[in-house]
Design an enzyme around this catalytic site. Structure first.
Site, PDB file in Angstrom:
ATOM      1  N   GLY A 135       0.841  -1.195   0.000  1.00 13.51           N
ATOM      2  CA  GLY A 135       0.000   0.000   0.000  1.00 13.51           C
ATOM      3  C   GLY A 135       0.872   1.240   0.000  1.00 13.51           C
ATOM      4  O   GLY A 135       2.097   1.139   0.091  1.00 13.51           O
ATOM      5  N   LYS A 136       0.223   2.392  -0.082  1.00 16.37           N
ATOM      6  CA  LYS A 136       0.979   3.648  -0.135  1.00 16.37           C
ATOM      7  C   LYS A 136       1.922   3.783   1.056  1.00 16.37           C
ATOM      8  O   LYS A 136       2.990   4.339   0.953  1.00 16.37           O
ATOM      9  CB  LYS A 136       0.010   4.825  -0.101  1.00 16.37           C
ATOM     10  CG  LYS A 136      -0.565   5.180  -1.457  1.00 16.37           C
ATOM     11  CD  LYS A 136      -1.259   6.531  -1.371  1.00 16.37           C
ATOM     12  CE  LYS A 136      -2.443   6.579  -2.301  1.00 16.37           C
ATOM     13  NZ  LYS A 136      -3.208   7.808  -2.216  1.00 16.37           N
ATOM     14  N   ARG A 137       1.479   3.256   2.201  1.00 10.39           N
ATOM     15  CA  ARG A 137       2.263   3.435   3.423  1.00 10.39           C
ATOM     16  C   ARG A 137       3.539   2.610   3.462  1.00 10.39           C
ATOM     17  O   ARG A 137       4.389   2.820   4.310  1.00 10.39           O
ATOM     18  CB  ARG A 137       1.399   3.099   4.643  1.00 10.39           C
ATOM     19  CG  ARG A 137       0.751   4.347   5.168  1.00 10.39           C
ATOM     20  CD  ARG A 137       0.113   4.075   6.512  1.00 10.39           C
ATOM     21  NE  ARG A 137      -1.316   4.312   6.372  1.00 10.39           N
ATOM     22  CZ  ARG A 137      -2.258   3.504   6.808  1.00 10.39           C
ATOM     23  NH1 ARG A 137      -1.923   2.381   7.407  1.00 10.39           N
ATOM     24  NH2 ARG A 137      -3.519   3.802   6.658  1.00 10.39           N
TER      25      ARG A 137
END
Ligand code: GLU
Length: 490
Positions: A253-255
């Protein structure tokens, strides 16, 4: 062999992104495999924009998708800009088509208008929750659905049963009746759900292989029911495994530090490397080979070798591969041809220098670059005098044992010898440095580090004769002199 089907069907694949304004690397991999397959089989690759979810709509998101595909060299044969026989290629422009097909299902008794409000549906859900059973809308299917009119959603009337199918990556699969429900086909706003729209579009556009992320796998039994109700042949179904975060077993994910594709582009990742890296993420041709051109990939790609389990994202590997690609392209094509690609990546200090000057720097530094963005950090001292930081000199591993006086003497001797050099070129510089080694009785690491740091104050530089040659005689000598003065004033 399953692969025979690939050859028998006229190959038509599609990439069907939703324009959300952010292109995750996982999204792009879902474009690469369909593209490769279509090109390999002499088929067609379609770009279809799935923009029916107006709440998620973002301006310019379609342009972003187009730019990324073009940047990667994934040209589409049908879709926005280029058009094609089965357009429009924006789902938002196909509203009447979906309605027409939904009406066919209403007429055949395989769908119903359903004006049950959200509150009542919540109540149904609670009933199931309290009874500890899964919520299936079909258990609450209204007995007397209203006549359909605009503003009323249309639901599929499920025919739940055991279903079997083959997924080109996941293999032979089956699911029980509990996986099938009365899913919404047309929403209250008249727009279709993804579940319905993609089936109609894939059919009308002649898509033979539906290649998408594994997150759609649980919905396939519902899709099979809809294909059946509509009398459509089921296309080849392909579920691509998730791309996993660098650590743990979760989806990237983006994180997890993965940037969007455009950020990587803006950091100086080459499209060749991005394509190569993403194609290899979850696929290999069974050899140790890691570097593939687009043509290699077209030739060698096969769904049969896509792995079933998630592939772990590894940015270090991407950077390594990008470095390999920079070297490969410059070694094969030369600095001259490659140089225009570097234009956005030079430090501000390079602005006053000519293209020719920058090309000289590129020619000696390219084999150390991981991204083109590294040019910004790694080449500044070629264009402006570095800040003198004596600690860099004193603390250098090779120089730690020398006193300040020794260092100053070493640099003075070097200055004189280099100053006497009439013809400043790489070979002469190499010879002079070798003579200096003998004359000063110093180890190469010590002598070269002292001069290298004096002229650059950078952690790395290309080989010393190359660096001095590109800096030129005046600049090199002036910097050595400034460093000597700084040591003396220390
Ligand atoms: N619009 C869907 C998405 O962006 C595409 C899924 C598919 O390829 O069918 O996730």
């Amino acid at each position: 062999m399953r692969l025979n089907c690939v050859i028998i069907r006229a190959m038509k694949t599609r990439f069907a992104p939703s324009p959300t304004g952010y292109i995750h690397i996982g999204n792009v991999r879902s474009a690469i495999y369909p593209y490769l397959l279509a090109k390999q089989q002499g088929g067609k690759f379609i770009l279809r924009i799935e923009d029916t979810d107006r709440a998620r709509f973002v301006d310019d998101a379609t342009e972003l998708i187009e730019d990324v595909l073009k940047w990667l060299g994934l040209d589409w044969d049908e879709g926005p800009i280029v058009g094609g026989p089965d357009g429009p290629y924006f789902q938002s422009e196909r509203k009447p088509i979906y309605l027409e097909w939904a009406k066919k299902l209403l007429a055949s008794g395989r769908a119903y208008a359903d004006d049950t409000d959200a509150e009542t549906i919540d109540k149904y859900r609670n009933v199931c929750y309290n009874e500890k059973r899964p919520f299936l809308y079909r258990d609450f299917r209204p007995e007397n659905p209203p006549e359909w009119q605009e503003g009323i959603p249309i639901r599929f009337k499920a025919d739940p049963k055991a279903r079997k199918w083959h997924d080109e990556v996941m293999g032979d699969l089956e699911a029980g009746p509990e996986t099938q429900d009365d899913i919404i086909l047309i929403k209250a706003d008249g727009l279709p759900t993804y579940n319905f729209a993609h089936i109609i579009d894939d059919y009308l556009m002649g898509v033979s292989y539906v290649i998408r992320g594994v997150e759609y796998l649980p919905s396939i039994p519902n899709y099979l029911a809809i294909y059946e109700a509509l009398g459509f042949e089921v296309p080849g179904l392909v579920s691509l495994p998730h791309i996993l975060a660098p650590s743990g077993n979760k989806k990237l994910g983006k994180r997890d530090g993965a940037k969007s594709v455009t950020e990587y582009r803006d950091d100086g990742i080459l499209p060749e490397a991005m394509l190569n890296y993403l194609a290899n993420l979850g696929w290999n041709d069974g050899t140790e080979e890691e570097i593939y051109t687009k043509d290699d990939l077209i030739q060698k790609f096969s769904l049969a070798k896509v792995q079933k389990s998630g592939a772990r994202y590894d940015e270090t590997k991407l950077l390594w591969m990008n470095g390999q690609w920079i070297r490969r392209l410059i070694d094969n094509e030369g600095v001259e041809k490659f140089y225009p690609r570097t234009l956005n990546f030079w430090p501000a200090s390079a602005a006053n220098y000519s293209d020719e000057d920058r090309k000289k720097v590129l020619a000696i530094i390219y084999d150390r670059l991981k991204t083109l963005g590294d040019l910004r950090e790694m080449t500044d001292y070629f264009f402006q005098d570095p800040e003198i930081n004596l600690e860099t000199l004193f603390k250098n591993k090779a120089l730690k044992k020398l006193s300040e006086e020794d260092l100053s003497t070493l640099l003075q001797t070097s200055f004189q010898k280099l100053n006497a050099l009439a013809d400043w070129n790489e070979q002469n510089l190499q010879d002079t440095l070798n003579e200096l080694l003998v004359e000063t009785n110093t180890k190469p690491a010590a002598l070269f580090s002292a001069i290298r740091i004096a002229v650059s104050f950078a952690p790395f530089s290309p080989a010393l004769p190359l660096t001095l040659n590109v800096l030129g005689k005046n600049t090199s000598l002036a910097r050595i002199q400034n460093t000597i003065t700084a040591i003396e004033n220390d």
